[in-house]
Design a protein around this motif. Structure first.
Motif, mmCIF file in Angstrom:
data_model
loop_
_atom_site.group_PDB
_atom_site.id
_atom_site.type_symbol
_atom_site.label_atom_id
_atom_site.label_comp_id
_atom_site.label_asym_id
_atom_site.label_seq_id
_atom_site.Cartn_x
_atom_site.Cartn_y
_atom_site.Cartn_z
ATOM 1 N N ASP A 1 50.870 28.667 43.634
ATOM 2 C CA ASP A 1 51.804 29.719 43.223
ATOM 3 C C ASP A 1 51.649 30.912 44.160
ATOM 4 N N SER A 2 52.629 31.809 44.099
ATOM 5 C CA SER A 2 52.569 33.052 44.867
ATOM 6 C C SER A 2 52.606 34.238 43.916
ATOM 7 N N LEU A 3 52.133 35.366 44.399
ATOM 8 C CA LEU A 3 52.054 36.597 43.611
ATOM 9 C C LEU A 3 53.024 37.633 44.161
ATOM 10 N N PRO A 4 53.538 38.528 43.312
ATOM 11 C CA PRO A 4 54.469 39.556 43.804
ATOM 12 C C PRO A 4 53.781 40.608 44.676
ATOM 13 N N ASP A 5 52.464 40.733 44.532
ATOM 14 C CA ASP A 5 51.720 41.702 45.330
ATOM 15 C C ASP A 5 50.441 41.058 45.847
ATOM 16 N N ALA A 6 49.910 41.625 46.921
ATOM 17 C CA ALA A 6 48.691 41.081 47.509
ATOM 18 C C ALA A 6 47.517 41.239 46.553
ATOM 19 N N SER A 7 46.610 40.288 46.562
ATOM 20 C CA SER A 7 45.440 40.305 45.694
ATOM 21 C C SER A 7 44.223 40.800 46.467
ATOM 22 N N VAL A 8 43.265 41.355 45.736
ATOM 23 C CA VAL A 8 42.020 41.820 46.351
ATOM 24 C C VAL A 8 40.798 41.203 45.678
ATOM 25 N N SER A 9 40.984 40.524 44.546
ATOM 26 C CA SER A 9 39.860 39.915 43.844
ATOM 27 C C SER A 9 40.393 38.960 42.792
ATOM 28 N N SER A 10 39.515 38.116 42.266
ATOM 29 C CA SER A 10 39.899 37.239 41.157
ATOM 30 C C SER A 10 38.648 36.837 40.393
#
Length: 1007
Positions: free
Chosen positions: A490-499
């Motif tokens: 899947d893709s996200l609407p905004d960039a991620s920095v952690s999970s």
């Protein structure tokens, strides 16, 4: 210097056998931290906990925050120049400071230095030593002379034992001052060649000579009863002074004499079982029961605590911290008690920036992925086993973003910037490139979306994992045949920095001002949650109690499993930094999190603990989402200088209450001087204009002063405590009043600390705010109000009276006019009526008609006079005299009598009432009319004058005069006198028969 360092390194690396290491954390103090010089000679701690340092001929005091140069002499001309300073702590906590020719006492209760004894200048060329104390006296060693007993009250010598003849030539040449102390039965002076003994009871002098393998005595310390520990040229031994026997314990681990021939070894007795031994620049822990070294004390990177020069003295403070004095590298404060923090890193700081951690204690391995320097492999004791910085088919620099255990000893790692996957075998440290499977991500996504710095990998089972990087979510499937498949999910609407993958397999993803949460077990759909004000959401943790903890740029958040925020912690709630990097929980339910100022713990009672690099952490700054929890509960956090690990239940918790001191008190930027140490002040009273306070606090405990949390409370118990954090400098502006200033320091902020110190502050108000002045002002104000009220009341009363008088005068005027109208006009009208009846008689002819006309003219004149006197514009004397002149002209012009009228021209400013104008007019006309009618005068003179008392009229004629029988009895004269009296005037009538008449009358007016 180079020769010293090379020699130390040579013996450390070649001649020294392997020794088990005990890594410890230390804080270094040198010129940059406030020391006047890097060479330190002696150290002691007073009863308050302040550390005193001798720098040859200079003196400094360390209060936990800064080094001060004491200027505490009562006589400011006293100095310590030209001498070697030595310390002795008295039983009451005061210090005696021995210097050339004298001893100075520091009184900790008054914070003052005073000279207590002065030696003979020609004899005391070396520093005296104070070394043993009883209730009333102190024994001192006077170099090259003997032992002297000094009274603590009179400061006079009460006893002495001279030993000059017992000193060897070698002692006088090599020995400067000596090492003097006391055992159970002996006064001991240790010189390079002997222990010189004085029996306390018999005063007999004896020797314990250095001989054989001992050769020379470097230093010695009292041990038990009359047994002392001795450092000789060859090793450590026990000397029994009573029996004269000597027992060797152990040889040195190195050859310290080659590094420092004069003072190669220092001893510090820690307990009956343990002694610390410094050999040049190395430090060992000696077991006195077995006679063997247990550990070598080293820093967190397994290097000697002192790398430059050598150790000159050892000192342990009351909190068990160890202080190392060095030849030319300042002071090391070593936290000798285990703080619980362990360190994983190398000697090169640039290689220690840690991005990822994986711990496998069954394999005895700690894997650390660095930023730009590959990976490091440690054993669980912190020893670096291997650095790997070469990876096939990948371009440097190498940043290892994530690890996953594939099998025993085999770990998959992911590099930033490439989809290549590698297997590391921790047995032989080999690196194998994993091949990619057929279902690998398309080349388009390979080129545009390779793993970034924030790439995170979460293991689902032995073969599958979920990864987050940039805008995308991936699934990893690894095969035992050394193949890996990466699947785009899947893709996200905004960039991620952690999970973070929680206990129900929900994936929590941090982004910018928001975070995303998936459904349990599903990684292709996410719900967005806003977290405004936070530029970055960095980390998560599931505590197993239905809460997920979120770390962001602006604080620590507690949310439920749906992502709904329940509570936030920030600076106002006790955090020392709001930028949270990583979170983990322990098995007691406490929450541990990292930030830019170290590690903090939110305990189950909601109190906070804070730890920083002075507690042994790798550094204060940590890295985003870089953490790991081992199977046995040990927590690992990575930062900019390596990894810090700890067992939460072994961390020394914050129940310790350090002693807090008010070390400085400035008012309006001026130091408050008193005979009491500022920290012992109970109260202070100041005038109103001295109300700007600067408080300097310090906390003395097992930690550094800047590690404690400071707080204060002003006014009373109901006022909330103010959390000052690590700021020990407070500034307050107070208005006049009485204040209770309470202050406290601890490992965290407490809402109601029990052991707070107090200072009563009284600021006297200015005199205009004092009670007596306010009462005086109220009294004066009340008096003024009463006076003004009475004055106003009187004025109103006068106005009312004046109004009544005006009404009365008006009524009287009306009555007068009515009377005159009745008397004059009524009588005239009656006369006209009668004359009219007479005129009907033809026999009377025209005479009645003429009389009617004359009477009518008189009535008209009277009416005109009444109207003129009542007109408001005719108020001045000038107007009256003008009208009177006109009336007199009409009266005298055709009378055939000469006349003269003398009226003043300056009567404009004199105002007259209606009654005054009317009566003066009538009186004057009446007198002149009578003179014309009765006096047969040839000349009449009318004169008016203005004088200080009022207006004076004089009317005179040269007629026949007034008959004596008529003076005062005629109606006309009575009317004249009555009118003058109504005006409060006076009338004087002078008349002689045949000589005419004179009328003098005056009325008072305001001139």
């Amino acid at each position: 210097m180079k020769k010293t360092v090379l020699s130390a390194f040579f013996y450390y690396s070649i001649n020294c056998p392997a020794q088990e290491l005990k890594p410890l954390h230390y804080v270094s103090y040198n010129v940059n931290e406030g020391l006047l010089q890097s060479q330190v000679n002696a150290i002691e701690q007073d009863g308050s906990g302040f550390v005193w340092i001798s720098l040859g001929s200079d003196l400094q005091r360390f209060d936990g925050n800064r080094f001060d140069r004491p200027t505490l002499f009562v006589d400011s001309g006293n100095t310590f120049s030209g001498t070697q300073l030595k310390f002795y702590r008295l039983q009451n906590g005061n210090l005696w400071i021995s210097c050339q020719n004298r001893i100075v006492e520091y009184n900790r209760f008054k914070n003052r230095l005073n000279s207590v004894v002065q030696f003979y200048k020609q004899a005391a060329t070396l520093t005296p030593l104070c070394y043993t104390e009883d209730e009333e006296t102190i024994w001192c060693w006077w170099p090259n002379r003997g032992f002297y007993r000094l009274s603590k009250t009179s400061f006079r010598f009460t006893d002495s034992v001279l030993v000059t003849n017992f000193l060897d030539t070698a002692d006088s040449l090599k020995f400067y001052g000596g090492n003097a102390y006391s055992t159970q039965n002996f006064l001991v002076l240790q010189t390079p060649t002997q222990l010189l003994l004085v029996n306390k009871k018999t005063r007999l002098i004896s020797h314990f000579k250095a001989k054989g393998r001992q050769n020379l005595f470097f230093t010695s310390v009292p041990y038990k009863a009359d047994t002392v520990l001795v450092a000789t040229q060859k090793g450590i031994g026990l000397a029994n002074l009573a029996s004269g026997s000597y027992k060797e314990l152990c040889d040195y681990k190195s050859n310290p004499v080659s590094v420092n021939p004069l003072h190669p070894v220092q001893l510090k007795l820690i307990s009956n079982e343990t002694c610390l031994v410094s050999e040049a620049n190395r430090l060992f822990e000696l077991d006195l029961l077995t006679g063997s070294y247990r550990f070598e004390l080293v820093d967190r990177q397994n290097k000697p605590l002192v790398e430059v020069g050598y150790i000159t003295a050892l000192f342990q403070d009351k909190h068990k911290n160890l202080w190392l004095l060095t030849e030319n590298d300042g002071i090391r404060k070593v936290y000798y008690r285990d703080e619980g923090f362990r360190y994983f890193g190398t000697g090169e700081r640039k290689k220690n920036f840690t991005r990822s951690i994986y711990v496998d204690k069954t394999d005895n391995r700690v894997l650390c992925g660095s930023f730009g320097n590959g990976m490091m492999i440690f054993d669980t004791a912190g020893r670096l086993l291997k650095t790997i910085n070469q990876f096939a088919e990948a371009d440097p620099p190498y940043t290892v973003c994530a690890f996953k255990k594939m099998a025993p000893h085999r770990y998959l790692l992911v590099l930033m910037g490439t989809w290549n996957s590698y297997i590391v075998d921790t047995r032989n440290f080999s690196v194998q490139l994993f091949s990619r499977g057929e279902n690998f991500i398309t080349k388009e996504k390979i080129n545009s979306h390779s793993p970034d710095y924030h790439f995170t990998l979460h293991s689902i089972d032995d073969q599958n994992a979920i990864a987050q990087s940039g805008y995308f979510i991936y699934r990893l499937n690894s095969q035992p045949t050394a193949r890996v498949n990466w699947q785009y999910l899947d893709s996200l609407p905004d960039a991620s920095v952690s999970s973070y993958l929680d206990r129900q397999n929900r994936l929590w993803i941090g982004s910018y001002e928001k975070f995303f949460v998936s459904e349990p077990g599903r990684f292709d759909a996410y719900k967005e949650h806003a977290l405004p004000g936070n530029k970055v959401v960095r980390c998560f943790f599931d505590d197993g109690k239905g809460n997920v903890w979120i770390g962001a740029q602006k604080g620590l958040y507690q949310a439920n499993k749906k992502g709904q925020i329940k509570r936030k912690w920030g600076l106002r709630d006790g955090l020392i930094d709001e930028s949270i990097y990583a979170i983990r929980g322990d098995r007691q339910g406490n929450i541990w999190f990292t930030h830019n100022k170290g590690i903090s713990c939110l305990r189950t009672d909601q109190s906070l603990l804070h730890f920083n690099k002075n507690d042994g952490l790798q550094e204060n700054e940590f890295n985003t989402n870089t953490c790991f929890e081992a199977a046995d509960g040990e927590l690992y956090f990575g930062g900019v200088n390596g990894v810090s690990s700890f067992y939460p239940d072994r961390i020394r918790q914050a129940n310790e209450e350090p002693e807090v001191f008010l070390t400085s008190l400035f008012v309006n930027d001026e130091n408050i001087i008193s005979d009491t140490a500022s920290w012992l002040l109970n109260s202070i009273e100041l005038p109103y204009y001295k109300n700007v306070f600067s408080f300097g606090l310090t906390a003395i405990g097992s930690r550094s002063a800047d590690q404690y949390n400071y707080q204060y409370q002003l006014a009373d118990q109901k006022t909330a405590w103010v959390n000052a954090g690590n700021n020990s400098q407070l500034r307050l502006v107070l208005q006049p009043g009485r204040y209770l200033f309470r202050y406290y320091a601890g490992n965290s902020f407490y809402e109601n600390p029990a052991a707070a110190k107090e200072l009563i502050i009284i600021i006297n108000p200015p005199f205009w705010q004092t009670t007596w002045f306010i009462i005086l002002c109220l009294t004066v104000l009340t008096t003024l109000i009463i006076a003004v009220t009475r004055s106003v009341a009187r004025r109103k009363l006068k106005l009312q009276i004046a109004e009544l008088e005006r009404n009365k005068a008006l009524n009287e005027e009306r009555l007068r006019i009515s009377r005159e109208m009745h008397d004059d006009i009524g009588a005239g009208l009656t006369q006209i009526t009668l004359m009219s009846e007479a005129a009907k008689n033809p026999e009377k002819g025209v005479k009645p008609i003429e009389e009617i006309a004359g009477t009518s003219r008189k009535l008209i004149s009277s009416i005109n006079e009444i109207i003129w006197s009542l007109h408001p514009e005719n108020q001045s004397l000038e107007q009256l005299l003008a009208y009177l002149r006109e009336q007199l002209h009409q009266l005298l012009e055709y009378s055939g009598i000469e006349y003269s009228i003398g009226f003043p021209e300056n009567g404009r400013h004199i105002l007259l009432s209606n009654a005054q104008r009317r009566n003066l007019l009538l009186v004057t006309k009446e007198i002149v009319h009578n003179a014309v009618k009765h006096s047969k005068a040839k000349h009449i003179e009318v004169v008016c004058r203005i004088n200080k008392s009022g207006i004076a009229f004089t009317i005179s004629d040269d007629g026949i005069g007034i008959p004596v029988s008529s003076k005062g009895s005629g109606n006309g004269l009575r009317n004249i006198r009555k009118r003058i009296e109504e005006l409060n005037g006076e009338l004087l009538v002078q008349s002689e028969k045949g000589s005419g008449s004179r009328f003098f009358y005056t009325i008072p007016v305001s001139v």
